[in-house]
Design an enzyme around this catalytic site. Structure first.
Site, short mmCIF file in Angstrom:
data_model
loop_
_atom_site.label_atom_id
_atom_site.label_comp_id
_atom_site.label_asym_id
_atom_site.label_seq_id
_atom_site.Cartn_x
_atom_site.Cartn_y
_atom_site.Cartn_z
N TYR A 158 -3.16 -5.53 -0.48
CA TYR A 158 -2.63 -5.51 -1.84
C TYR A 158 -2.78 -6.86 -2.53
CZ TYR A 158 -0.40 -1.28 -0.02
OH TYR A 158 -0.16 -0.05 0.55
N ARG A 185 4.51 4.88 -1.67
CA ARG A 185 4.54 3.60 -0.94
C ARG A 185 3.51 2.62 -1.53
NH1 ARG A 185 6.11 1.48 4.16
NH2 ARG A 185 4.49 0.42 5.35
N HIS A 188 5.10 -3.85 8.03
CA HIS A 188 3.77 -3.98 8.64
C HIS A 188 3.85 -4.93 9.82
CE1 HIS A 188 1.52 -2.75 4.70
NE2 HIS A 188 1.85 -1.71 5.45
N HIS A 225 2.26 9.44 0.24
CA HIS A 225 2.05 8.03 0.57
C HIS A 225 1.72 7.21 -0.67
CE1 HIS A 225 2.01 5.48 4.08
NE2 HIS A 225 0.96 4.82 3.64
N LYS A 237 7.30 3.59 12.06
CA LYS A 237 6.02 3.68 12.77
C LYS A 237 5.90 2.60 13.84
CE LYS A 237 1.06 4.10 11.81
NZ LYS A 237 0.03 4.09 10.73
N ARG A 245 7.99 4.85 4.02
CA ARG A 245 7.18 6.03 4.29
C ARG A 245 8.07 7.27 4.11
NH1 ARG A 245 6.10 2.27 8.33
NH2 ARG A 245 3.95 1.52 8.41
#
Length: 345
Positions: free
Chosen positions: A305, A273, A296, A270, A220, A197
């Protein structure tokens, strides 16, 4: 008498259901409290009503948001962003008395919100308000249920996640060396080559940069992760005597991407990414490895994805009824031909 003085306390000793019933003994600081409790026990032996009710909670939503902002906001990522969202919601609802917010009273608000905002934004706003009341309840700041709990997310089509093509990536890499701001060029390369990010790349410090990997700590999920890099990127980051920290330059990078590559309106950094993740999967990369690289917390996030994988659901072309029928016919024909040949010998 069921109320008597005992040392510095007032003792209540009562059997509300008679001599054969349950005995209730309590002690209080004042005789008034003891008297109220005795009257409550006798009059409401079967009911479950509070004998010493609390005064009504007349605090407004803005006051509860202020408590959240002081105690919880500093502990979460982008707390300032959620504080701004909650204050905007409070204004939309005319700062009501929080305990008077019922599901029925608030159920029309998402529909009104959608008149001036996207569905995704509305869903995020609902979730922010829901999280506020959950936190207040969990920490004991309120003793009533979450009025937003029953408000469901508005279902919508999954958003398309655009990514840069090989030609766009090539054009971007050719332009970056001539860009006047070194930090913009380097951070774009970091995001493109690691899937980080923008905020994670921008927060890198010198001790987190190694010849074979970058270590991201300001993530995050609050979890540290390491992502391998090649020597070329390492040398670029530290070229010309440069040393992080990088300056804040996301706006400049966004303007560069939109002007140079003619991207759809509203595209942010973004997309770098998304570009890393998309090309990783299209090249045959493992989805679990991608989850660890991107950081994640849930595989469901990474599975967005999966449809880009070259072999994604390729069974559909082999196992559909038409293909199966043709294969069956081919098999039967081969059996007949083999049998016919066998009979000639």
């Amino acid at each position: 008498m069921s109320i008597s003085k005992e040392s510095d306390k007032w003792k209540v000793d009562v059997r509300p259901e008679g001599h054969a019933g349950k005995r209730v003994i309590r002690r209080f600081r004042t005789k008034a409290e003891a008297t109220r409790f005795e009257a409550h026990v006798i009059a409401s032996a079967i009911e479950n009503k509070p004998w010493n009710p609390k005064p009504p909670d007349n605090r407004r939503l803005s006051q509860l948001i202020e408590i959240w902002e002081q105690e919880h906001c500093p502990t979460i990522s982008s707390g300032w962003k959620y504080a701004r969202i909650l204050k905007s919601i409070c204004d939309d609802l005319n700062d009501p008395v929080a305990c008077q917010l019922t599901p029925k009273a608030i159920s029309q608000w998402p529909s009104e919100r959608m008149k001036s905002a996207k569905v995704t934004t509305t869903n995020n706003d609902v979730q922010a308000l829901k999280s506020l009341f959950n936190w207040l309840n969990k920490r004991g700041h309120i003793d009533y249920s979450n009025p937003v709990q029953v408000i469901e997310r508005i279902r919508t089509h999954e958003a398309d996640r655009p990514f840069l093509s090989h030609d766009q990536i090539r054009a971007l890499l050719e332009y970056l060396p001539s860009h006047p701001h070194r930090d913009v060029a380097i951070l774009i390369r970091i995001c493109l080559e690691t899937g980080a990010r923008w905020s994670e790349a921008q927060a890198l410090t010198r001790e987190r940069i190694h010849p074979n990997r970058l270590i991201f700590t300001q993530t995050k999920s609050k979890k540290t992760r390491a992502v391998p890099i090649n020597r070329e990127l390492y040398d670029l980051i530290l070229s010309e005597g440069g040393k992080p920290p990088f300056r804040r330059c996301e706006t400049s990078a966004r303007e560069l991407l939109n002007s140079l590559l003619d991207l759809p309106k509203g595209i942010s950094t973004h997309i770098l990414r998304h570009t890393f993740a998309s090309h990783f999967v299209m090249a045959g990369g493992n989805i679990l490895t991608l989850q660890r690289i991107l950081g994640h917390s849930s595989i469901q996030m990474t599975m967005r994805y999966a449809h880009l994988a070259p072999d994604h659901l390729d069974e559909a072309t082999r196992l559909n009824p038409v293909s199966l029928g043709k294969n069956r016919e081919r098999h039967d024909r081969n059996v007949i031909e083999f049998t016919a040949k066998s009979d000639t010998y």
